[in-house]
Design a protein around this motif. Structure first.
Motif, PDB file in Angstrom:
ATOM      1  N   VAL A 250      17.893   7.359  -5.766  1.00 22.08           N
ATOM      2  CA  VAL A 250      18.712   8.257  -4.943  1.00 22.08           C
ATOM      3  C   VAL A 250      19.811   8.862  -5.815  1.00 22.08           C
ATOM      4  CG1 VAL A 250      20.154   8.427  -2.878  1.00 22.08           C
ATOM      5  CG2 VAL A 250      18.266   6.766  -2.956  1.00 22.08           C
ATOM      6  N   SER A 251      19.962  10.179  -5.734  1.00 23.89           N
ATOM      7  CA  SER A 251      20.987  10.879  -6.502  1.00 23.89           C
ATOM      8  C   SER A 251      22.372  10.555  -5.948  1.00 23.89           C
ATOM      9  CB  SER A 251      20.726  12.386  -6.422  1.00 23.89           C
ATOM     10  OG  SER A 251      21.707  13.081  -7.146  1.00 23.89           O
ATOM     11  N   CYS A 252      23.347  10.377  -6.845  1.00 21.64           N
ATOM     12  CA  CYS A 252      24.729  10.186  -6.411  1.00 21.64           C
ATOM     13  C   CYS A 252      25.190  11.457  -5.699  1.00 21.64           C
ATOM     14  CB  CYS A 252      25.632   9.925  -7.619  1.00 21.64           C
ATOM     15  SG  CYS A 252      25.471   8.264  -8.306  1.00 21.64           S
ATOM     16  N   PRO A 253      26.140  11.337  -4.765  1.00 18.48           N
ATOM     17  CA  PRO A 253      26.647  12.521  -4.072  1.00 18.48           C
ATOM     18  C   PRO A 253      27.188  13.549  -5.073  1.00 18.48           C
ATOM     19  CG  PRO A 253      27.440  10.526  -3.013  1.00 18.48           C
ATOM     20  CD  PRO A 253      26.774  10.104  -4.288  1.00 18.48           C
ATOM     21  N   GLY A 254      27.195  14.819  -4.685  1.00 20.88           N
ATOM     22  CA  GLY A 254      27.649  15.898  -5.547  1.00 20.88           C
ATOM     23  C   GLY A 254      29.009  15.627  -6.163  1.00 20.88           C
ATOM     24  N   GLY A 255      29.110  15.850  -7.469  1.00 18.17           N
ATOM     25  CA  GLY A 255      30.356  15.624  -8.186  1.00 18.17           C
ATOM     26  C   GLY A 255      30.506  14.207  -8.705  1.00 18.17           C
ATOM     27  N   TYR A 256      29.629  13.301  -8.281  1.00 15.31           N
ATOM     28  CA  TYR A 256      29.685  11.901  -8.703  1.00 15.31           C
ATOM     29  C   TYR A 256      28.555  11.613  -9.669  1.00 15.31           C
ATOM     30  CZ  TYR A 256      33.155  10.823  -5.126  1.00 15.31           C
ATOM     31  OH  TYR A 256      34.298  10.782  -4.384  1.00 15.31           O
ATOM     32  N   THR A 257      28.733  10.585 -10.470  1.00 15.10           N
ATOM     33  CA  THR A 257      27.692  10.118 -11.374  1.00 15.10           C
ATOM     34  C   THR A 257      27.691   8.602 -11.338  1.00 15.10           C
ATOM     35  OG1 THR A 257      26.732  10.384 -13.583  1.00 15.10           O
ATOM     36  CG2 THR A 257      29.136  10.040 -13.470  1.00 15.10           C
ATOM     37  N   SER A 258      26.821   7.983 -12.110  1.00 11.08           N
ATOM     38  CA  SER A 258      26.775   6.512 -12.174  1.00 11.08           C
ATOM     39  C   SER A 258      26.264   6.096 -13.539  1.00 11.08           C
ATOM     40  CB  SER A 258      25.858   5.952 -11.087  1.00 11.08           C
ATOM     41  OG  SER A 258      24.519   6.347 -11.347  1.00 11.08           O
ATOM     42  N   ALA A 259      26.462   4.841 -13.852  1.00 10.60           N
ATOM     43  CA  ALA A 259      25.908   4.267 -15.071  1.00 10.60           C
ATOM     44  C   ALA A 259      24.455   3.904 -14.808  1.00 10.60           C
ATOM     45  CB  ALA A 259      26.705   3.024 -15.471  1.00 10.60           C
ATOM     46  N   SER A 260      23.659   3.797 -15.848  1.00 13.73           N
ATOM     47  CA  SER A 260      22.263   3.393 -15.653  1.00 13.73           C
ATOM     48  C   SER A 260      22.226   1.979 -15.082  1.00 13.73           C
ATOM     49  CB  SER A 260      21.484   3.477 -16.962  1.00 13.73           C
ATOM     50  OG  SER A 260      22.023   2.608 -17.915  1.00 13.73           O
ATOM     51  N   GLY A 261      21.244   1.716 -14.246  1.00 13.74           N
ATOM     52  CA  GLY A 261      21.094   0.404 -13.625  1.00 13.74           C
ATOM     53  C   GLY A 261      21.876   0.232 -12.341  1.00 13.74           C
ATOM     54  N   SER A 262      22.463   1.303 -11.811  1.00  9.51           N
ATOM     55  CA  SER A 262      23.253   1.214 -10.578  1.00  9.51           C
ATOM     56  C   SER A 262      22.353   0.943  -9.377  1.00  9.51           C
ATOM     57  CB  SER A 262      24.034   2.504 -10.360  1.00  9.51           C
ATOM     58  OG  SER A 262      25.007   2.666 -11.377  1.00  9.51           O
ATOM     59  N   SER A 263      22.855   0.116  -8.455  1.00  6.99           N
ATOM     60  CA  SER A 263      22.026  -0.311  -7.328  1.00  6.99           C
ATOM     61  C   SER A 263      22.529   0.152  -5.964  1.00  6.99           C
ATOM     62  CB  SER A 263      21.919  -1.835  -7.325  1.00  6.99           C
ATOM     63  OG  SER A 263      23.205  -2.411  -7.198  1.00  6.99           O
ATOM     64  N   ALA A 264      23.730   0.737  -5.897  1.00  9.11           N
ATOM     65  CA  ALA A 264      24.274   1.137  -4.600  1.00  9.11           C
ATOM     66  C   ALA A 264      25.101   2.411  -4.749  1.00  9.11           C
ATOM     67  CB  ALA A 264      25.159   0.029  -4.035  1.00  9.11           C
ATOM     68  N   GLN A 265      25.257   3.135  -3.647  1.00  9.29           N
ATOM     69  CA  GLN A 265      26.053   4.356  -3.650  1.00  9.29           C
ATOM     70  C   GLN A 265      27.494   4.067  -4.093  1.00  9.29           C
ATOM     71  OE1 GLN A 265      26.959   6.352   0.134  1.00  9.29           O
ATOM     72  NE2 GLN A 265      26.154   8.240  -0.794  1.00  9.29           N
ATOM     73  N   SER A 266      27.973   2.872  -3.794  1.00  6.18           N
ATOM     74  CA  SER A 266      29.336   2.498  -4.180  1.00  6.18           C
ATOM     75  C   SER A 266      29.486   2.369  -5.697  1.00  6.18           C
ATOM     76  CB  SER A 266      29.750   1.194  -3.497  1.00  6.18           C
ATOM     77  OG  SER A 266      28.867   0.151  -3.874  1.00  6.18           O
ATOM     78  N   ASN A 267      28.367   2.393  -6.462  1.00  9.86           N
ATOM     79  CA  ASN A 267      28.424   2.390  -7.921  1.00  9.86           C
ATOM     80  C   ASN A 267      28.634   3.799  -8.487  1.00  9.86           C
ATOM     81  OD1 ASN A 267      25.771  -0.005  -7.870  1.00  9.86           O
ATOM     82  ND2 ASN A 267      27.924  -0.467  -8.207  1.00  9.86           N
ATOM     83  N   CYS A 268      28.509   4.817  -7.643  1.00 14.17           N
ATOM     84  CA  CYS A 268      28.720   6.197  -8.083  1.00 14.17           C
ATOM     85  C   CYS A 268      30.222   6.434  -8.228  1.00 14.17           C
ATOM     86  CB  CYS A 268      28.121   7.182  -7.076  1.00 14.17           C
ATOM     87  SG  CYS A 268      26.328   6.996  -6.882  1.00 14.17           S
ATOM     88  N   PHE A 269      30.600   7.213  -9.216  1.00 12.29           N
ATOM     89  CA  PHE A 269      32.023   7.446  -9.466  1.00 12.29           C
ATOM     90  C   PHE A 269      32.281   8.884  -9.876  1.00 12.29           C
ATOM     91  CE2 PHE A 269      30.147   6.002 -13.444  1.00 12.29           C
ATOM     92  CZ  PHE A 269      30.630   6.925 -14.360  1.00 12.29           C
ATOM     93  N   ILE A 270      33.565   9.244  -9.789  1.00  8.85           N
ATOM     94  CA  ILE A 270      34.033  10.552 -10.224  1.00  8.85           C
ATOM     95  C   ILE A 270      35.206  10.327 -11.166  1.00  8.85           C
ATOM     96  CG2 ILE A 270      35.596  10.844  -8.250  1.00  8.85           C
ATOM     97  CD1 ILE A 270      34.872  13.844  -8.273  1.00  8.85           C
ATOM     98  N   SER A 271      35.266  11.117 -12.225  1.00  5.77           N
ATOM     99  CA  SER A 271      36.386  11.026 -13.166  1.00  5.77           C
ATOM    100  C   SER A 271      37.464  12.015 -12.739  1.00  5.77           C
ATOM    101  CB  SER A 271      35.916  11.344 -14.584  1.00  5.77           C
ATOM    102  OG  SER A 271      35.006  10.355 -15.015  1.00  5.77           O
ATOM    103  N   VAL A 272      38.691  11.543 -12.698  1.00 10.37           N
ATOM    104  CA  VAL A 272      39.816  12.370 -12.275  1.00 10.37           C
ATOM    105  C   VAL A 272      40.754  12.551 -13.468  1.00 10.37           C
ATOM    106  CG1 VAL A 272      41.715  12.593 -10.615  1.00 10.37           C
ATOM    107  CG2 VAL A 272      39.592  11.459  -9.931  1.00 10.37           C
ATOM    108  N   ALA A 273      41.123  13.792 -13.721  1.00 12.07           N
ATOM    109  CA  ALA A 273      41.981  14.118 -14.866  1.00 12.07           C
ATOM    110  C   ALA A 273      43.382  13.530 -14.701  1.00 12.07           C
ATOM    111  CB  ALA A 273      42.071  15.636 -15.016  1.00 12.07           C
ATOM    112  N   ALA A 274      44.060  13.347 -15.818  1.00 10.32           N
ATOM    113  CA  ALA A 274      45.442  12.856 -15.815  1.00 10.32           C
ATOM    114  C   ALA A 274      46.339  13.805 -15.026  1.00 10.32           C
ATOM    115  CB  ALA A 274      45.948  12.737 -17.248  1.00 10.32           C
ATOM    116  N   GLY A 275      47.295  13.215 -14.300  1.00 11.62           N
ATOM    117  CA  GLY A 275      48.246  14.005 -13.518  1.00 11.62           C
ATOM    118  C   GLY A 275      47.707  14.442 -12.167  1.00 11.62           C
ATOM    119  N   LYS A 276      46.519  13.953 -11.806  1.00 10.93           N
ATOM    120  CA  LYS A 276      45.901  14.318 -10.525  1.00 10.93           C
ATOM    121  C   LYS A 276      45.434  13.058  -9.794  1.00 10.93           C
ATOM    122  CE  LYS A 276      44.266  18.820 -12.018  1.00 10.93           C
ATOM    123  NZ  LYS A 276      44.603  19.778 -11.005  1.00 10.93           N
ATOM    124  N   TYR A 277      45.113  13.237  -8.506  1.00 15.00           N
ATOM    125  CA  TYR A 277      44.567  12.147  -7.704  1.00 15.00           C
ATOM    126  C   TYR A 277      43.480  12.695  -6.789  1.00 15.00           C
ATOM    127  CZ  TYR A 277      47.490  13.893  -3.873  1.00 15.00           C
ATOM    128  OH  TYR A 277      48.061  14.673  -2.910  1.00 15.00           O
TER     129      TYR A 277
END
Length: 195
Positions: A29-56
């Motif tokens: 299953v593809s991570c939601p748009g804008g998110y990615t994951s490391a290889s071997g991920s098993s759940a949607q909660s393993n998908c992540f987004i990188s946020v630039a410094a000075g932002k949230y």
């Protein structure tokens, strides 16, 4: 097995590829748009987004970021799907403008009165501020002007007593003042002019 998938034609499983999660069946299953994951991920909660410094990240599961408000900061960070992030208030004696990756320590001669400051205040006269610390009173025999990082000794012909002085007093007639807090009455038979 979670973190792996198969194409159906193969009898072996492959490690789930980056950008996907594999819940343990044959699906990838593809991570939601804008998110990615490391290889071997098993759940949607393993998908992540990188946020630039000075932002949230403003909303859980979203991709919208906003600049940290003045008086707060946030280093570059990763947020896992389903979570959001926030900026942290600047500590006492530090400050920031909006969009800051880190808070800045107040320069010598300045301080803040609390957390979440957007600027520093000049150290009051009669005290000194060094290395981002709260105002410290000048000791007897010394003085300072506003925004000082050190105290200055009273010169010869002047003195002061007590702490927290913003200047020195001219030595009165009949007294000898060698500087600092030293003020001695002239001995009997001796005289001195003021200063």
């Amino acid at each position: 097995r979670a973190g792996t998938y198969s194409t159906g034609a193969s009898s072996s499983c492959s490690t789930c590829t980056a950008g996907y999660y594999c819940p343990g069946n044959s699906n990838r299953v593809s991570c939601p748009g804008g998110y990615t994951s490391a290889s071997g991920s098993s759940a949607q909660s393993n998908c992540f987004i990188s946020v630039a410094a000075g932002k949230y990240l403003t909303t859980a599961g979203g991709t919208t970021t906003a600049a940290c408000a003045a008086g707060t900061s946030k280093a570059a960070h990763t947020v896992y799907y389903g979570n959001r992030s926030s900026c942290s208030a600047c500590l006492k004696n530090t400050y920031s403008s909006s969009g800051a990756a880190a808070c800045t320590k107040c320069p010598d001669g300045q301080y803040t009165t609390g957390t979440g400051s957007t600027s520093c205040t000049g150290c009051p006269a009669g005290s000194y501020c060094v290395n981002g610390t709260n105002p410290q009173s000048c000791p007897a025999g010394q003085y300072s002007t506003m925004s000082s990082s050190s105290c200055t000794s009273c010169g010869a012909g002047t003195y002061n007593t007590g702490s927290g002085n913003s200047g020195c007093t001219r030595c009165e007639a009949g007294y000898k003042c060698t500087g600092g807090a030293n003020r001695e009455q002239c001995p009997a038979g001796y005289y001195s002019a003021a200063g």
